[in-house]
Each structure stands twice: as structure tokens, then as C-alpha cells.
Write a protein that holds these residues in place. Structure first.
Motif, PDB file in Angstrom:
ATOM      1  N   THR A  47       3.761   7.951   1.616  1.00  0.00           N
ATOM      2  CA  THR A  47       2.585   7.167   1.639  1.00  0.00           C
ATOM      3  C   THR A  47       2.030   6.353   0.470  1.00  0.00           C
ATOM      4  OG1 THR A  47       1.120   8.936   1.361  1.00  0.00           O
ATOM      5  CG2 THR A  47       1.576   8.276   3.791  1.00  0.00           C
ATOM      6  N   GLU A  48       2.762   6.873  -0.798  1.00  0.00           N
ATOM      7  CA  GLU A  48       2.451   6.115  -2.213  1.00  0.00           C
ATOM      8  C   GLU A  48       3.439   5.353  -2.534  1.00  0.00           C
ATOM      9  OE1 GLU A  48       2.251   9.563  -1.604  1.00  0.00           O
ATOM     10  OE2 GLU A  48      -0.106   9.654  -1.359  1.00  0.00           O
ATOM     11  N   CYS A  49       4.524   5.097  -1.794  1.00  0.00           N
ATOM     12  CA  CYS A  49       5.713   4.342  -1.998  1.00  0.00           C
ATOM     13  C   CYS A  49       6.522   4.901  -2.910  1.00  0.00           C
ATOM     14  CB  CYS A  49       5.231   2.896  -2.223  1.00  0.00           C
ATOM     15  SG  CYS A  49       4.528   2.024  -0.593  1.00  0.00           S
ATOM     16  N   ALA A  50       6.695   6.106  -2.913  1.00  0.00           N
ATOM     17  CA  ALA A  50       7.655   6.719  -3.826  1.00  0.00           C
ATOM     18  C   ALA A  50       8.860   7.336  -2.972  1.00  0.00           C
ATOM     19  CB  ALA A  50       7.037   7.917  -4.585  1.00  0.00           C
TER      20      ALA A  50
ATOM     21  N   ASN B 127       1.558  -8.063  -2.451  1.00  0.00           N
ATOM     22  CA  ASN B 127       2.511  -7.022  -1.957  1.00  0.00           C
ATOM     23  C   ASN B 127       1.835  -5.808  -2.287  1.00  0.00           C
ATOM     24  OD1 ASN B 127       4.724  -5.637  -1.532  1.00  0.00           O
ATOM     25  ND2 ASN B 127       6.083  -7.239  -2.091  1.00  0.00           N
ATOM     26  N   VAL B 128       1.558  -5.161  -1.137  1.00  0.00           N
ATOM     27  CA  VAL B 128       0.781  -3.818  -1.461  1.00  0.00           C
ATOM     28  C   VAL B 128       1.671  -2.636  -0.647  1.00  0.00           C
ATOM     29  CG1 VAL B 128      -1.521  -4.844  -1.435  1.00  0.00           C
ATOM     30  CG2 VAL B 128      -0.482  -4.083   0.834  1.00  0.00           C
ATOM     31  N   CYS B 129       1.509  -1.503  -0.940  1.00  0.00           N
ATOM     32  CA  CYS B 129       2.118  -0.233  -0.561  1.00  0.00           C
ATOM     33  C   CYS B 129       1.767  -0.228   1.112  1.00  0.00           C
ATOM     34  CB  CYS B 129       1.776   0.855  -1.238  1.00  0.00           C
ATOM     35  SG  CYS B 129       2.785   2.317  -0.722  1.00  0.00           S
ATOM     36  N   GLY B 130       2.790  -0.240   1.999  1.00  0.00           N
ATOM     37  CA  GLY B 130       2.702  -0.002   3.424  1.00  0.00           C
ATOM     38  C   GLY B 130       2.923  -1.317   3.967  1.00  0.00           C
TER      39      GLY B 130
ATOM     40  N   GLY C 149       6.739   0.329   5.175  1.00  0.00           N
ATOM     41  CA  GLY C 149       5.413  -0.295   5.965  1.00  0.00           C
ATOM     42  C   GLY C 149       4.973   0.980   6.746  1.00  0.00           C
ATOM     43  N   ALA C 150       4.620   0.530   8.129  1.00  0.00           N
ATOM     44  CA  ALA C 150       4.040   1.602   8.725  1.00  0.00           C
ATOM     45  C   ALA C 150       4.668   2.987   8.947  1.00  0.00           C
ATOM     46  CB  ALA C 150       3.788   1.179  10.130  1.00  0.00           C
ATOM     47  N   GLY C 151       5.985   3.076   8.379  1.00  0.00           N
ATOM     48  CA  GLY C 151       6.765   4.321   8.685  1.00  0.00           C
ATOM     49  C   GLY C 151       6.738   5.197   7.643  1.00  0.00           C
TER      50      GLY C 151
END
Length: 775
Positions: free
Chosen positions: A187-190, A160-163, A176-178
């Protein structure tokens, strides 16, 4: 197992294995087929789907009773999760008056027959199942029951990775891509929040300049564009009273009524009475400032995108175009920078020219890199982690005995020269009993002896330039060499050999003459205390010494009349004159210091002391066996050294093995005194004799002096000491065929002792012994 030409043994073994597997498969198939006749009836249906590359999963079994008797129908279905799904259905029909029970179990067999004949199963191995908690082939992760959404490992056994659109345990969000600007997740999932410098979703944030947000800035502290009528005086506004009264002091255009009249009012920042927004004063009578969306060269601006200004964007928060070298990371918009340290960009820096990160393998040695040869290839002097390969890299490279990373401690198990501590290596190792170590300068005539002891008076070693003599324990003030290692001379107050007296004065008419004789000695008459007196004929080399003493071995004078070949006046048997005043020679049982290495009292060989009193270098066969992964040449040398040390043999030992660059011919210290087994038997008279194609005796004695029966020995070496280049990948692999190496035979004295030829090469998983040679 030894691999022979044609490898017939390996083919035979594989054939037997295939026949065994076929027999086992046929037995299992036969046990699953039942045929009978009777009044009752049962129907069994089993379908197995097998992909070309996948593995079958366990089938499900359903039993449904039919009729009034005990007969029923079993249905088993096996589903394959591989990409190729070619189902094969087999139906067996049996009629039996008894109750027929069919059970479909977990199997990896493929049913290829229909009817009452036997089935054929094809075994494919243990299946890879995502979710079983075991990391299988093709899986990147597998946490078993913990796989799934919101977990570190997803249901498909991928991380499970960011994005990826699935929020991981350590992620605040994941669209995801958004992910990124205009989304609730960066983009850093914050979480995208006002003030983080990243533009949030439409309708939530209109702008976001991070630390530059403010109610007086183009982007307010609430991340709304500062517009006229919001009650906040922003860039380009002279006022903002947040009302619709166009007749008060602040118009609905956020201008004072007098802006443009050329007079700066209290509510105006400026008033240049023109319609130019690109000069120092805007049409709103506000001073030119970054963020007002006007490019004002007078304010040194080269761009102004208003609320879109960003230190990471095309136009910075100071209204300058984002450029490599400005110290700002330009990675939004058209920016492709990986780094930007301003003036610190450049060769050798963390951020290289072009604002690219300095990475290992780019040919530019950056911070934290000890080398960078422009590639990530190992074995070329610079490792794939940009660390030098060689002594000090904590890896035992070829030619090294050890490597502890050059820790600066030369008294531990490994010196900074990557050698095992030993006297003569130039490093002082007190723990080994060394008092000094001058390396190649060690000498029994110098300050540091060959035994790494400080040269001192009384050790029996003449320190040239410091001592006149040194007879060791025979030193003494009454001996030829005094206690201070000075030569005994008349007048030193010590009565030495050949002296009748010594009063230390220059008076010739007292009781002791200046020749250290008693007054009456030499008068031709034997006095009390005199053994003889020949008067003027007294001579230290005659029949009566000048001290009126008869010739005696040990008086320091060579007297032919006493059958003396020499007389050094001491009792040492390690110098040129030994007991009995005879000249030292090989075979007299006394080791002549500096001249002889040994003396066993005979002039024969095969006893570890040659006819010239030299010691041959020791050779032994290892008592242990090893596969082809020796750890390289250094690993083989280390194994020999360990066994030699354990057996108390002393000295440095290396293994008789080669790779494609190093071999005994170019890495051994070639002996001039010959080679012998540890049991004393001579192997060769010299290095040339060793590599001439034959040896004197077989190398079948191990380091413990135990005879070893016929055995194969890893060598990879020709009889002349050069490489055969068939060497288990440089002695770094223990894999089976086709990985092989040349070997020798421990019971041979011809060239087969080191190379029995290609036909007898062994695969690298074989356990064999090593030859070990003293250096």
C-alpha cells in the motif's frame, strides 16, 4: 474610481466594453469571408466544435488540388475537448477566375452563418491546454513535455500518486487498487518482499510475519508455511526429517513414534498423553506456543491465527487480540486504529482515546499544539494551525503595532508587548539611548526619569527621598544647593548664599559666628566685606541680610524691598522662580518643569502651544495613498507611524480608521489638550470638540507640512468617532465592487471631514490617503 448610488458609471463602462468587443469580432469575421464570380471554382469547408464549457483547440488544415488549374479545396477541422460536443459546420462556396487560397488559423471563434454573408465570432479567452507547462484552471499539475506515464504529473495533468496504477519516479511499484497484501506492491508502493510483514502474492509467499519469520516459526525465513516434510521443525512438529520413511525416528506426520505415551523423549518437548491441543502440550508433543494455531489459555493466549498472526492484525504475534491501548497499531483485518501508544494514549497525547490521532481542531490540545478550540476557524483566538492568535504569533493582529513572535529581545524593532520600542514601555532599549525604563513608574522625582535617564544629582530634577535639592548646573558648594544635592546650611563649611563665612564649628567667638556671619557683622557698622549692617535689624528678608549683604536676586531670600516675588537662590528658569526673581507663569518664555509642556512667550493658540502652555496632539494627512487593503487597523497605524517617524514628529500615531469592533472612540488616547495640524493650526480644543460633528480647520496638511489639495481619505468612521462598519472587510481587501468603504474629505470642516455618506463610498481598489493622530 468612486462607486455612486446605482453604480451607473460601472454599467456604462461595461456596456462600452461589450460594444467594443462586438465591433472587433465583426471585423475579424468580415475579413475571413470572400465572394467573387468567374470561370474557376474553389470550395472551403470549416467545422468548429464548441462545448458549453470547454475551449476550442487549433484546427488542422488540409489542401487537396483538384482539376488542371490552380484551384484547390481547403478543409479545416477544429476539435473541442470539452464534455459537450455540438458541432457546427459552415461551408462557403466562392467562384473566382483567380487562384483562391483559404487558410484556417488557430481561433476561438464560432461560425454561425452559411453563404457569402459575414461570419460572427464569439471570443472565449485563452484555452486551457494540458501539457503546455502552464498550470491552468482545473489542472492539478502540468510539467509540459514531462507529463505522462511514469512521470510526477500524468498525461491528464493530475499528480502521479501511490495507488493510481502508474509507477511514479519515487515509487518502487504501483499496482493501483491491487496494492497491499497478496500483491507484489504494498500500500506504500514498495516492493512486497519476504520479511516485510505483508503477505505477498499467492505462489510467491504463503505467509509473512516480518521479524517473526524463522525456520522454527510458523512462517519460515523463505515465507513458506512451516509444514511437516519441509525439513524444518516448526510449531506443532516434534521432528521433521524431510523424508517419506514412516518407519524412522520421525514419522511422516512429524511425530516421534512414542509421542502420547506420557514420557517425554529426547525429541519431544512434552507428552501429556491426551488429545487436547489447547492445553500446555499439543498432540505432537510440542509445548504450547504462539503461532501453532491453537488457543492455549495456559500460555495466556486469547487468539492464535498461526501464520496470519501479526502485530497489526486481529491477532498479534504474541497471540493476544489486537486492542486499543496495547501499544500495537491494529490497522489490518477489522482494525481501524490510527495510532496506539499504549499507556500514553489519552487526552493531551499524540494518540487520543479510541486510538485516533490527536489533530488540530478536535478540541483536545495535543503535543505541538498551543491551543485547540475544536474548530479550524481563524479569528476566534486559536488559529487553524492551533496556535494562539494575539501578541507572539508573528502576525500583526488588530491593536498591535508589530509582532516578532515574542522573541525575548525587547531592544529590537518590536517588544514582547507587540509595541514599537519607546521610552516608557517598561523595556530597557540601550540602542535608543535609554539608561532605564520603569514604564508607568517613570517620574522626574523617581529613580528613572520621564526621559528614561537615571536620576542623578546635577540633572536639575529633584529625586524625592534621595536629594534635598537639585538645581542642575547651578549646583555648587557656594550655591543654595551643594554639589551633593544637599541644601546649603550654616555650619557645613561651605559659604553659601546669605552666609558671610562658614567655618563649620560651634565656636561663636571666632572670626565666623554660628550664624555664619563675620564677627563684626550685625554690630551696626559696615565693615570691610560688608555691604550693610543694620545691627539687630539685619534680616534676610529686610534691607540688610544677616550676612550684612544688600538684598539681591539670587541670594536665596525673598526681599520685598528688592521688588522680588520669589528667590530660590538659583539661576534655573525651569522652576517656580525665574530670572528677575519673579514667579514663573505661562507666557514668560520659560518652560516650568512639571507644570508646563511648552511656553512660547504668548497666550495665543494656533502655534502648537496653547494659552495654558500645553501642547496639542498632532494630526496630519498622509503624503502617500493606499488602497483598501491596509493590513487591518494595525497596518493602518503602522503606515502612520512610519511617516511620522520619517518626518521626525516623535510620539505614537494611529490611523483614524475603524472596523466593526474597534474605532477611534474606543482605541484612541483621548487628548485633553486639544489637537493641531503639524503647521500649528488648532483642529479641536479637546476630544469632545473633535467628535462634536465639526472641526476648526480642514485636515489638508501632510506630515511634511505641505498643503494637499482636495482628496478623499479612508476612514470607515462617523464624526463621533464610532464605526460605520463599511470598511473594505476590516481594511483587509483591495478588491473592486462590491467591496467599498466610507471616506472623508480633506477640505471639509463639517462632518464630511470623516464621513461623506454612503453615496460617496469608494471601492476598495481606489488609492486614498489616511488621517494620522498622535496618541
Amino acid at each position: 474610481m468612486r462607486s455612486r448610488s446605482g453604480f451607473s458609471n460601472s454599467v456604462t463602462l461595461l456596456s462600452c466594453l461589450c460594444l467594443a468587443l462586438t465591433a472587433c469580432s465583426s471585423d475579424e469575421s468580415a475579413s475571413s469571408t470572400e465572394s467573387a464570380s468567374g470561370s474557376g471554382g474553389s470550395s472551403g469547408s470549416q467545422t468548429t466544435s464548441v462545448g458549453t464549457t470547454g475551449t476550442p483547440t487549433e484546427p488542422t488544415s488540409t489542401s487537396v488540388p483538384t482539376g488542371s488549374d490552380s484551384n484547390f479545396t481547403d478543409s479545416g477541422t477544429v476539435t473541442d475537448t470539452a464534455t459537450d460536443t455540438n458541432p457546427l459546420t459552415s461551408t462557403d462556396s466562392n467562384t473566382d477566375s483567380a487562384t483562391d487560397t483559404a487558410t484556417t488559423a488557430s481561433s476561438t471563434t464560432l461560425d454561425t452563418n452559411t453563404g457569402s454573408s459575414g461570419d460572427t465570432d464569439g471570443t472565449t479567452g485563452e484555452p486551457v491546454v494540458c501539457g503546455d507547462g502552464v498550470l491552468g484552471v482545473g489542472e492539478e499539475c502540468d510539467d509540459g513535455n514531462n507529463n505522462g506515464p511514469g512521470q510526477a504529473c500524468l498525461a491528464g495533468c493530475t499528480p502521479n500518486v501511490c495507488g493510481d496504477g502508474d509507477k511514479a519516479p519515487l515509487e518502487a511499484c504501483d499496482s493501483g487498487a491491487g496494492n497491499g497484501p497478496l500483491d507484489t506492491c504494498t500500500t506504500e508502493c514498495a516492493l512486497n518482499v519476504c520479511g516485510d510483514g505483508v503477505l505477498g502474492p499467492l505462489g510467491v509467499e504463503e505467509c509473512d510475519e516480518g521479524n517473526n519469520n524463522g525456520d522454527d516459526k510458523s512462517c519460515t525465513s523463505a515465507c513458506k508455511q512451516n509444514i511437516c516434510g519441509d525439513g524444518k521443525v516448526g510449531p506443532g512438529e516434534a521432528c521433521d526429517d524431510a523424508n517419506n520413511n514412516d518407519m524412522d525416528e520421525c514419522t511422516n506426520a512429524c511425530k516421534t513414534k512414542i509421542c502420547g505415551d506420557g514420557i517425554v523423549a529426547a525429541t519431544e518437548e512434552c507428552d501429556d498423553k491426551n488429545l487436547v491441543n489447547e492445553d500446555a502440550c499439543t498432540n505432537n508433543c510440542t509445548a504450547a506456543k504462539c503461532g501453532d494455531q491453537f488457543i492455549q489459555p495456559v500460555a495466556n493466549e486469547t487468539c492464535d491465527n498461526g501464520p496470519q498472526n501479526s502485530d497489526n492484525g486481529d491477532c498479534t504475534s504474541t497471540c493476544l487480540k489486537g486492542l486499543c491501548g496495547d501499544g500495537l497499531l491494529h490497522n489490518i483485518g477489522t482494525g481501524l486504529e490510527e495510532c496506539d501508544n499504549g499507556e500514553n494514549n489519552g487526552p493531551g497525547q499524540a494518540c487520543a482515546l479510541g486510538c485516533k490521532l490527536n489533530k488540530c481542531g478536535d478540541g483536545d490540545q495535543g503535543p505541538g499544539e498551543a491551543c485547540d478550540d475544536g474548530n479550524l476557524t481563524a479569528g476566534d483566538g486559536c488559529s487553524p494551525t492551533c496556535k494562539p492568535e494575539g501578541c507572539g504569533n508573528s502576525i500583526i493582529d488588530p491593536g498591535e503595532q508589530c509582532d516578532d513572535g515574542k522573541n525575548g529581545v525587547n531592544s529590537d524593532a518590536c517588544t514582547d508587548a507587540c509595541t514599537v520600542p519607546a521610552c516608557g514601555d517598561g523595556y530597557l532599549q540601550v540602542a535608543l539611548g535609554e539608561q532605564c525604563d520603569a514604564g508607568a513608574l517613570n517620574s522626574n522625582t523617581g529613580a528613572c526619569t520621564f526621559g528614561c535617564k537615571t536620576n542623578k544629582c546635577g540633572d536639575g530634577l529633584l529625586w524625592v527621598g534621595k536629594e534635598q535639592c537639585d538645581d542642575g548646573l547651578n549646583n555648587g558648594n557656594t550655591k543654595a544647593c551643594t554639589a551633593t544635592c544637599k541644601l546649603q546650611i550654616c555650619g557645613d563649611k561651605f559659604i553659601g548664599p546669605g552666609e558671610a563665612c562658614d567655618d563649620g564649628n560651634n565656636i561663636d567667638n571666632d572670626t565666623c559666628t554660628n550664624t555664619c556671619k563675620l564677627a563684626k557683622c550685625g554690630d551696626g557698622m559696615v565693615q570691610i566685606g560688608e555691604q550693610c549692617d543694620n545691627g539687630a535689624l539685619n534680616s534676610n528678608v529686610g534691607t540688610c541680610t544677616l550676612a550684612c549683604l544688600k538684598p539681591a536676586c539670587g541670594d536665596g531670600f525673598k526681599q520685598v524691598s528688592n521688588n522680588e516675588q520669589c528667590d530660590d537662590g538659583n539661576g534655573s528658569n525651569t522652576d517656580a522662580c525665574v530670572t528677575g526673581c519673579v514667579n514663573a507663569k505661562c507666557g514668560d518664555t520659560f518652560i516650568w518643569s512639571g507644570k508646563e509642556q511648552c511656553d512660547d512667550g504668548n497666550l495665543v493658540g494656533n502655534d502648537l502651544c496653547s494659552s495654558t502652555c500645553t501642547k496639542p496632539k498632532l494630526v496630519f494627512l498622509t503624503s502617500l495613498t493606499y488602497n483598501g487593503n491596509l493590513g487591518g487597523l494595525g497596518g493602518g497605524d503602522g503606515k502612520c507611524q512610519t511617516l511620522a517617524n520619517a518626518a521626525g514628529l516623535g510620539g505614537t500615531f494611529r490611523a483614524w480608521i475603524s472596523n466593526n469592533t474597534k474605532n477611534p472612540q474606543n482605541r484612541f488616547v483621548q487628548s485633553t489638550t486639544g489637537y493641531a495640524r503639524v503647521d500649528g493650526k488648532d483642529v479641536a480644543k479637546s476630544w469632545a470638540d473633535l467628535v462634536d460633528g465639526s472641526i476648526l480647520v480642514p485636515l489638508n496638511i501632510n506630515e511634511k507640512k505641505v498643503l494637499v489639495g482636495q482628496f478623499d481619505v479612508w476612514t470607515g468612521t462617523n464624526s463621533n468617532g464610532t464605526s460605520t462598519e463599511i470598511d473594505c472587510a476590516g481594511w483587509l481587501t483591495s478588491a473592486g465592487f462590491p467591496n467599498t468603504a466610507h471616506e472623508g474629505r480633506n477640505n471639509a470642516t463639517n462632518a464630511n471631514w470623516t464621513n461623506t455618506g454612503l453615496v460617496n463610498g469608494s471601492i476598495c481598489s481606489t488609492a486614498q490617503r489616511l488621517y494620522c493622530f498622535q496618541q
